[in-house]
Motif scaffolding. Structure first.
Motif, PDB file in Angstrom:
ATOM      1  N   LEU A 750       0.724  -1.244   0.052  1.00 17.36           N
ATOM      2  CA  LEU A 750       0.076   0.130  -0.127  1.00 17.36           C
ATOM      3  C   LEU A 750       0.713   1.108  -0.178  1.00 17.36           C
ATOM      4  O   LEU A 750       0.514   2.374  -0.286  1.00 17.36           O
ATOM      5  CB  LEU A 750      -0.868  -0.200   1.257  1.00 17.36           C
ATOM      6  CG  LEU A 750      -2.061  -1.169   1.323  1.00 17.36           C
ATOM      7  CD1 LEU A 750      -2.569  -1.004   2.702  1.00 17.36           C
ATOM      8  CD2 LEU A 750      -3.008  -1.153   0.271  1.00 17.36           C
ATOM      9  N   MET A 751       2.163   1.070   0.528  1.00 12.86           N
ATOM     10  CA  MET A 751       3.089   2.300   0.627  1.00 12.86           C
ATOM     11  C   MET A 751       3.167   3.021  -0.723  1.00 12.86           C
ATOM     12  O   MET A 751       3.698   4.041  -1.000  1.00 12.86           O
ATOM     13  CB  MET A 751       4.582   2.035   1.117  1.00 12.86           C
ATOM     14  CG  MET A 751       5.060   0.874   0.261  1.00 12.86           C
ATOM     15  SD  MET A 751       6.804   0.417   1.164  1.00 12.86           S
ATOM     16  CE  MET A 751       7.746   1.769   0.902  1.00 12.86           C
ATOM     17  N   ALA A 752       2.992   1.930  -1.944  1.00 18.96           N
ATOM     18  CA  ALA A 752       3.214   2.451  -3.370  1.00 18.96           C
ATOM     19  C   ALA A 752       2.235   3.421  -3.797  1.00 18.96           C
ATOM     20  O   ALA A 752       2.246   4.087  -4.778  1.00 18.96           O
ATOM     21  CB  ALA A 752       3.460   1.163  -4.289  1.00 18.96           C
ATOM     22  N   ILE A 753       1.075   3.617  -3.377  1.00 22.00           N
ATOM     23  CA  ILE A 753       0.014   4.322  -3.569  1.00 22.00           C
ATOM     24  C   ILE A 753       0.234   5.992  -3.209  1.00 22.00           C
ATOM     25  O   ILE A 753       0.108   6.287  -2.027  1.00 22.00           O
ATOM     26  CB  ILE A 753      -1.330   3.778  -3.126  1.00 22.00           C
ATOM     27  CG1 ILE A 753      -1.321   2.295  -3.691  1.00 22.00           C
ATOM     28  CG2 ILE A 753      -2.466   4.606  -3.591  1.00 22.00           C
ATOM     29  CD1 ILE A 753      -2.758   1.883  -2.832  1.00 22.00           C
ATOM     30  N   ALA A 754       0.417   6.740  -4.333  1.00 23.72           N
ATOM     31  CA  ALA A 754       0.476   8.111  -3.913  1.00 23.72           C
ATOM     32  C   ALA A 754      -0.715   8.563  -3.375  1.00 23.72           C
ATOM     33  O   ALA A 754      -1.950   8.380  -3.861  1.00 23.72           O
ATOM     34  CB  ALA A 754       0.730   8.878  -5.139  1.00 23.72           C
ATOM     35  N   ASN A 755      -0.666   9.759  -2.330  1.00 17.01           N
ATOM     36  CA  ASN A 755      -1.941  10.253  -1.775  1.00 17.01           C
ATOM     37  C   ASN A 755      -2.697   9.519  -0.848  1.00 17.01           C
ATOM     38  O   ASN A 755      -3.677   9.956  -0.493  1.00 17.01           O
ATOM     39  CB  ASN A 755      -2.474  10.855  -2.999  1.00 17.01           C
ATOM     40  CG  ASN A 755      -2.001  12.009  -3.455  1.00 17.01           C
ATOM     41  OD1 ASN A 755      -0.891  12.605  -2.900  1.00 17.01           O
ATOM     42  ND2 ASN A 755      -2.039  11.798  -5.156  1.00 17.01           N
ATOM     43  N   LEU A 756      -2.215   8.257  -0.884  1.00 14.80           N
ATOM     44  CA  LEU A 756      -3.161   7.267   0.345  1.00 14.80           C
ATOM     45  C   LEU A 756      -2.493   7.788   1.639  1.00 14.80           C
ATOM     46  O   LEU A 756      -1.194   7.401   1.795  1.00 14.80           O
ATOM     47  CB  LEU A 756      -2.707   5.714  -0.168  1.00 14.80           C
ATOM     48  CG  LEU A 756      -3.417   4.920   0.900  1.00 14.80           C
ATOM     49  CD1 LEU A 756      -4.933   5.061   1.078  1.00 14.80           C
ATOM     50  CD2 LEU A 756      -3.282   3.402   0.665  1.00 14.80           C
ATOM     51  N   SER A 757      -3.439   8.309   2.634  1.00 18.30           N
ATOM     52  CA  SER A 757      -2.933   8.608   3.818  1.00 18.30           C
ATOM     53  C   SER A 757      -2.423   7.388   4.646  1.00 18.30           C
ATOM     54  O   SER A 757      -2.802   6.371   4.703  1.00 18.30           O
ATOM     55  CB  SER A 757      -4.088   9.105   4.599  1.00 18.30           C
ATOM     56  OG  SER A 757      -5.050   8.380   4.940  1.00 18.30           O
ATOM     57  N   ASN A 758      -1.437   7.882   5.540  1.00 20.14           N
ATOM     58  CA  ASN A 758      -1.111   6.922   6.456  1.00 20.14           C
ATOM     59  C   ASN A 758      -2.205   6.219   7.406  1.00 20.14           C
ATOM     60  O   ASN A 758      -2.181   5.129   7.799  1.00 20.14           O
ATOM     61  CB  ASN A 758       0.041   7.471   7.551  1.00 20.14           C
ATOM     62  CG  ASN A 758       1.305   7.758   6.703  1.00 20.14           C
ATOM     63  OD1 ASN A 758       1.726   7.060   5.823  1.00 20.14           O
ATOM     64  ND2 ASN A 758       2.030   8.525   7.288  1.00 20.14           N
TER      65      ASN A 758
END
Length: 976
Positions: A750-758
Motif C-alpha cells: 500500500l506504501m506504493a500508492i501516492a496520496n493514500l494517507s497513513n
C-alpha cells in the motif's frame, strides 16, 4: 612607567563563524595576521566557539599563539570573554551551552561572583558598572570605533584593554556583510534596518592605523600582553569510562569468547594476532572504547562495521565487523599502530530504520549529559549563494532561475547585466562561508563527565545534544568519535530473511557463505546486480561487465577503484586484468600492489608506497593519505610532495617514476576506501546478491519496501519482470503496507500508492486483521469508512480490481462512494458475521481490459503500471517508431540506432574544461541501457532530461571493453 606600544597582539576579531555576520575565512584571517606580523590573537565569534579548532590548527602551523575567546551578546550590548585556565574554559563552555538552548539567558547575571578564570571586557559603561563588584578580572574595552568605556573605567579604577572588534578585512567586504545580514533578517538590500549591522568601522587595521588609533592609550595596548594563550584541548583522548574493574581483562575475555564463535578452535596464528592487537589497544588505553562498541552493536539485529576497523581481529571477534582479517590479509596498521597517534575510528552501519532507536538506547545507557552528536558546519555553495544573493537584491525565484540558466547551463562565466554582475561578485565571496550548524548523520561522542565540561553544546532540531564542532574539530578536542550510520541494504537483507522465514525458508547465517556461491559469482560477473548493495550503480555494473569478474577478491577491488578521480587507472586496470603485460611501478612496490595489478587501489596503498619509496614512517604516511583524501591542497600538500620527492630521490627512485606514482596517489582526492572497508561492503554486497539470485521475489520486495538503492520504484518493478517475477497488487486483500513476496509472486504494498494517507493504510490492515478479507466493494466501503481522497487513490491504483474485476474503475469508485455516504447517514447494522473471515468462492472471471485513461491514472497513482511496462501508455507512437529493442543493442555496435527510453537515473559531471556532460541510464520494456551526452548535446537537451517523459533516443552504439554505451546524437519527446 607606561609600557611601550606593542604591535604583536590582536584581540576580538570575528571570523565567518560569527554566522551570517562575519566575512573572513580562517585561512584568510591568518594570512592577514602573518602579513601584519601578529604573533598573538584572539578570535571572538558571536556566542560560539565553532571556529576554535580550525583556528588552533592554523595558529599551530603558523607559529601564532591563540587565545581562546568569544563575543557574548547581551541585548544591544556585548561582552568579550577570554579563557585563562581550565576552569575558565569550562565556565565559557557552560555559558555558551546555556545561551544556545535559551536565547533569553543572561551572561551578565551568570558572571556574578566570577573567580577570575575568565577575563571579561566590554565597551558598555552600564555593563562595566554592573559587573565591577563581582567579576574578578574586568576591563573597559576600547575599539577603533568605541571609546565610551574610558570615563567609566577610570571612575571604577578598571584597566583598559585595546580590542580590534573587527569582522571585515577591507571595505569591499561590507557588501558581503550586508547580504549576510539580509539573509539573517529576511530583508532585502535597501530595506535592511541600519541598526542590524555596522555602517562604519569593523575593518581589521594595519600596523600604522593601529598605532595611530591607540597611541593615546598605550596601557590598553600593553594590557593585551597580560592575557594568557591557554590551550584548553587535552593532550590525551577523552574516552568513555566503562564500569568494570579492569577494562583490558574484560576486553580479552569477550574477544576470546567471540573468536571461538567465529573460528571454532583457536590456532596459534589466531591467538598471536589477538595478542598483538590487544597489546596495542591496551597500551594506548583504548579498551573501554572497544567495550562500548561491543555493547552498541548488540543493540541491533544486523550491523556492518566498516572502515579500517575491519582489519582488526578484535573488532571481528566482538562482532563489530564481519570480515575475517586473517583470511583476507587485511592491514591492521591502517587501523592502529604503535606510532599512530589518532584514536581508533570505527564506523558501524545499522538498518536505516533502526538507527534512531539505537541512538536513543545509547544515550539512555551512557547518560544524556555524557553523550552528544557531532555537528555539520553547512556552508554556502555557489548555486545557493547566487539564489540567496538574488533574493536579497529583490529578484523573484523565476528571475533567479533564468539567470542561473545563463550562468551554468550555457557555460557563460560572465553576464552583461550590472545587477547580475553584483550578484555574481557577492555570491563568489559567499561561496564556502559557513552558513548554519546542523547534525551529522552518525557522529556521536561519549564522555566520562558531562560533555559541556569539554565543549560547548547545542540542541539539534531533532532534540539531541549537539557538539559545536565537526569531525575534525571533535577529534582535535580529544573526543573519540563513534559513527553510527544508517544503511538501507541491511534493512533489505533483514526484511528478505524475515519474509523467507514466514514461508518456512530459513537461512542459517552461521553457515551462510554467499561469497562462495557460484551462481552468485556468475551473476555479479555479468553485472546482474540491480538492487545489490554498492554494485548496482551504472558505473559499477559497467565495470563488472568489462571485467567479467564476480569473485569476492575482485569485488573488493572494484568497490574501491570505482572512486571518481580514478577513471584513467580503471581503464588500465581492466586491460591488465584481461592480459595486458605490465611491470611494477618500482620493484619495492611489487609485493604491495601485485593483487591490484600494479595499480594503487586502496587508501593504505598510498601509505605503504610512501613508506616503501620515500622512507616515511607510518604516522607520516597516514597523514599524507589524509591530506590527499581531504583535498587539502595548498601548503600542506606541497610540503608533503617535497618530502615525498626528496625521500624517493634518496632511495634512487627515478624522477619520472616518482612523478607517475605521485599522480596516481593524487587520484585518491575526495572519497576513497581502505581495503577493510571495501571488504566489509563486499560482504554485504554478496549477501544481497545471493538473495537476489536465489530468492528474487523476496529480495526485490525488500528493496522496494526500503525505498533503497540507486533507482526509482518503476525501475525495480521493471527489473523484477525481467527476472521472471510475477507481480500482483496493490490489492485490498493481499497487500501489506510494505511490499512482500510469496513463492514466485511479489505483492505491491500500500506504501506504493501516492496520496493514500497513513491513516488509510493503517485502517485497511487493522480492519482486515480483525474481520478478515473483504468480499465485495460494498463490504469494503462499509467496514473501512475511508475518506473520499483515500478511496480515489486506492481505486486509481487498482486496489479493488480483485473484488470486481469486470467493473470499470470509475464504476468501482461510484459504488464505494455511494455505500460510504449511505453508511455515514445511518447507523451501520451488523452486516457481516463470521463468514467474512474468508473471501467467498468465486468463479474465475476475466479482468476487464483497462482503458487508456485508467492506465494513466494507475501510472499517476503508482509511478509504474501493475501489469505492463509504462511504455505501453505510448503504444500508438511506438508502433510508428522505427526502433530497436534495448536487449538487442549488442548487435548494432558501430551503428546509429533509435530506441525508446524511460530515464531512470542521470549523473551529471564536468569535463576538465569545466563543461557539463551527463551519463544517463534508460530502459525500455526489454532491458536497461547506458548513454552518454557530451557537453554540446547536454546543453541542448538538458531540459528533456529534467522531465520524466519517455524519450526517443538516437545515437551511435559503442563497445568499451565488453560494456555497451550509446553515444547520444538526438533526443526528443516520444510522441512529440
Amino acid at each position: 612607567m607606561q609600557r611601550p606600544c606593542i604591535m604583536s597582539t590582536r584581540l576580538a576579531v570575528q571570523s565567518a563563524y560569527s554566522l551570517l555576520w562575519g566575512t573572513c575565512t580562517i585561512p584568510t584571517l591568518f594570512d592577514r595576521f602573518q602579513q601584519l606580523g601578529v604573533d598573538r590573537i584572539a578570535i571572538a565569534d558571536r556566542d560560539n566557539l565553532y571556529a576554535y579548532p580550525e583556528c588552533r590548527q592554523e595558529a599551530k602551523e603558523r607559529g601564532i599563539s591563540l587565545i581562546c575567546a568569544a563575543y557574548l551578546s547581551e541585548g544591544p550590548s556585548s561582552l568579550f570573554a577570554f579563557v585563562q585556565n581550565r576552569r575558565g574554559y569550562e565556565r565559557l563552555c557552560a555559558l555558551l551551552s546555556k545561551r544556545a538552548v535559551d536565547p533569553s539567558f543572561s551572561y551578565v547575571r551568570a558572571l556574578a561572583a566570577d573567580d577570575g578564570s575568565l577575563v571579561i571586557a566590554t565597551c558598555d559603561p552600564s555593563l562595566l558598572a554592573e559587573l565591577a563588584p563581582s567579576v574578578g578580572r574586568l576591563y573597559g574595552a576600547i575599539t577603533p570605533t568605541c571609546l565610551k568605556a574610558v570615563r567609566t573605567s577610570r571612575s571604577l579604577s578598571l584597566p583598559l584593554l585595546a580590542l580590534d572588534d573587527a569582522f571585515l578585512l577591507s571595505e569591499e567586504d561590507r557588501k558581503v556583510h550586508t547580504i549576510l545580514r539580509c539573509i539573517a533578517t529576511g530583508t532585502t538590500v535597501g530595506t535592511l534596518d541600519e541598526e542590524e549591522y555596522v555602517q562604519t568601522g569593523g575593518i581589521l587595521l594595519d600596523e600604522r592605523q593601529w598605532s595611530e588609533t591607540f597611541s593615546s592609550w598605550p596601557e590598553a595596548v600593553g594590557a593585551t600582553q597580560d592575557l594568557i594563550a591557554y590551550d584548553p584541548f587535552p593532550s590525551s583522548l577523552v574516552f568513555p569510562e566503562y564500569p568494570v574493574d579492569s577494562a583490558p581483562e574484560e576486553l580479552r575475555h569477550r574477544v576470546l569468547l567471540g573468536a571461538e564463535t567465529r573460528y571454532g578452535e583457536l590456532n596459534d596464528a589466531i591467538l598471536e594476532r589477538i595478542d598483538y592487537e590487544l597489546d596495542i589497544i591496551n597500551v594506548k588505553g583504548f579498551a573501554p572504547y572497544f567495550l562500548v562498541m561491543h555493547d552498541i552493536v548488540q543493540m541491533s539485529s544486523r550491523t556492518c562495521g566498516r572502515g579500517s576497523a575491519a582489519a582488526s581481529i578484535v573488532s571481528y571477534s566482538l562482532f563489530i565487523t564481519n570480515v575475517d582479517p586473517i583470511a583476507h590479509h587485511l592491514y591492521f596498521e591502517r587501523f592502529l599502530s604503535p606510532s599512530r597517534r589518532d584514536p581508533p575510528d570505527i564506523d558501524v552501519d545499522f538498518a536505516w530504520d533502526e538507527r534512531d532507536g539505537i541512538f536513543e538506547r545509547v544515550i539512555k545507557t551512557f547518560g544524556e549529559d555524557r553523550c552528544a552528536r557531532v555537528a555539520n558546519h553547512n556552508r554556502f555553495r555557489l548555486r545557493s549563494a547566487i539564489r540567496e544573493a538574488g533574493r536579497c537584491y529583490g529578484l523573484t525565484d523565476s528571475q533567479i532561475s533564468a539567470g542561473e540558466k545563463e550562468l551554468f547551463l550555457r557555460g557563460r562565466t560572465s553576464v552583461d547585466d550590472p545587477l547580475w554582475q553584483t550578484i555574481c561578485e557577492v555570491a563568489t565571496k559567499l561561496d564556502g562561508l559557513p552558513k548554519e550548524i546542523s547534525m551529522h548523520c552518525g557522529g556521536l561522542v561519549i564522555t566520562p563527565k558531562a560533555v559541556a565540561d569539554y565543549a560547548p553544546t547545542l540542541a539539534s532540531r531533532e532534540g539531541y545534544p549537539l557538539l559545536a564542532w565537526e569531525k575534525e574539530g571533535t577529534e582535535q578536542a580529544g573526543f573519540v568519535k563513534i559513527d553510527l550510520l544508517g544503511n538501507r541494504s541491511l534493512a533489505v537483507i533483514r526484511d528478505t530473511l524475515a519474509n523467507l522465514a514466514e514461508d518456512g525458508i530459513h537461512i542459517d547465517e552461521r553457515t551462510w557463505h554467499p561469497s562462495e556461491d557460484e551462481p552468485t559469482i556468475a551473476a555479479l560477473a555479468r553485472g546482474d546486480s540491480m538492487g545489490v548493495f554498492y554494485l548496482e550503480s551504472p558505473a559499477m555494473r559497467q565495470l563488472q561487465k568489462k571485467t567479467g569478474k564476480g569473485d569476492f577478491e575482485h569485488i573488493v577491488i572494484h568497490s574501491s577503484i570505482i572512486r571518481p578521480a580514478a577513471n584513467k587507472y580503471i581503464n588500465e586496470y581492466v586491460q591488465r586484468l584481461k592480459g595486458k603485460r605490465w611491470e611494477p611501478l618500482h620493484p619495492r612496490l611489487a609485493y604491495i600492489l601485485d593483487e591490484t595489478y600494479g595499480i594503487l587501489c586502496y587508501q593504505e596503498d598510498v601509505s605503504k608506497t610512501a613508506v616503501a619509496l620515500a622512507g616515511f614512517d607510518e604516522a607520516e604516511a597516514d597523514n599524507l593519505r589524509k591530506v590527499i583524501a581531504k583535498k587539502a591542497g595548498g601548503r600542506k600538500l606541497k610540503a608533503y610532495q617535497d618530502t615525498f620527492f626528496a625521500g624517493c630521490a634518496r632511495n634512487k627512485v627515478p624522477t619520472q617514476t616518482t612523478e607517475e606514482i605521485w599522480a596516481m596517489m593524487l587520484s585518491f582526492d575526495g572519497y576513497s576506501f581502505c581495503k577493510p572497508h571495501s571488504a566489509s561492503y563486499a560482504m554485504v554486497s554478496f549477501q544481497s546478491a545471493y538473495l537476489r539470485v536465489h530468492y528474487g521475489p523476496y529480495f526485490m520486495a525488500g528493496v522496494l519496501s526500503n525505498q533503497g538503492g540507486y533507482y526509482r520504484s518503476q525501475a525495480y518493478i521493471s527489473e523484477a519482470r525481467r527476472m521472471g517475477i510475477h507481480i500482483e497488487g496493490p490489492d485490498l486483500n493481499r497487500s501489506r503496507i510494505t511490499y512482500h513476496a510469496h513463492g514466485d509472486t511479489l505483492v505491491i504494498g500500500l506504501m506504493a500508492i501516492a496520496n493514500l494517507s497513513n491513516e488509510g493504510k493503517q485502517r485497511i490492515i487493522e480492519v482486515r486483521r480483525k474481520g478478515g478479507p473483504f468480499a465485495s466493494l460494498k463490504e469494503a466501503a462499509s467496514r473501512l469508512g475511508l475518506s473520499r481522497e483515500d478511496l480515489v487513490s486506492l481505486v486509481g491504483a487498482g486496489a479493488f480490481d480483485s473484488l470486481e474485476p469486470q467493473l470499470r474503475r470509475s464504476e468501482q469508485l461510484r459504488q464505494l462512494l455511494t455505500t460510504t455516504h449511505a453508511d455515514r447517514n445511518q447507523e451501520q447494522p451488523e452486516l457481516f458475521g463470521v463468514s467474512n473471515n474468508l473471501v467467498p468462492t468465486r468463479h474465475v472471471v476475466q479482468t476487464a481490459k483497462r482503458t487508456e485513461e485508467e492506465l494513466h491514472q494507475e501510472f499517476s497513482a503508482l509511478g509504474f503500471l501493475r501489469a505492463h511496462h509504462p511504455l505501453l501508455l505510448w503504444a500508438p507512437y511506438l508502433a510508428r517508431l522505427k526502433r530497436i529493442k534495448a536487449c538487442d543493442l549488442g548487435r548494432y555496435v558501430g551503428h546509429s540506432v533509435t530506441l525508446a527510453g524511460y530515464q531512470i537515473t542521470q549523473k551529471q559531471v564536468r569535463t576538465k574544461g569545466g563543461e557539463s556532460m551527463s551519463f544517463v541510464s534508460f530502459e525500455d520494456e526489454t532491458a536497461l541501457y547506458e548513454t552518454v551526452l557530451f557537453p554540446q548535446l547536454f546543453s541542448r537537451f538538458y531540459p528533456l532530461l529534467s522531465s520524466l517523459w519517455p524519450l526517443e533516443v538516437f545515437g551511435m552504439v559503442q563497445e568499451d571493453q565488453g560494456a555497451l554505451i550509446l553515444e547520444v546524437q538526438q533526443l526528443k519527446k516520444l510522441g512529440a
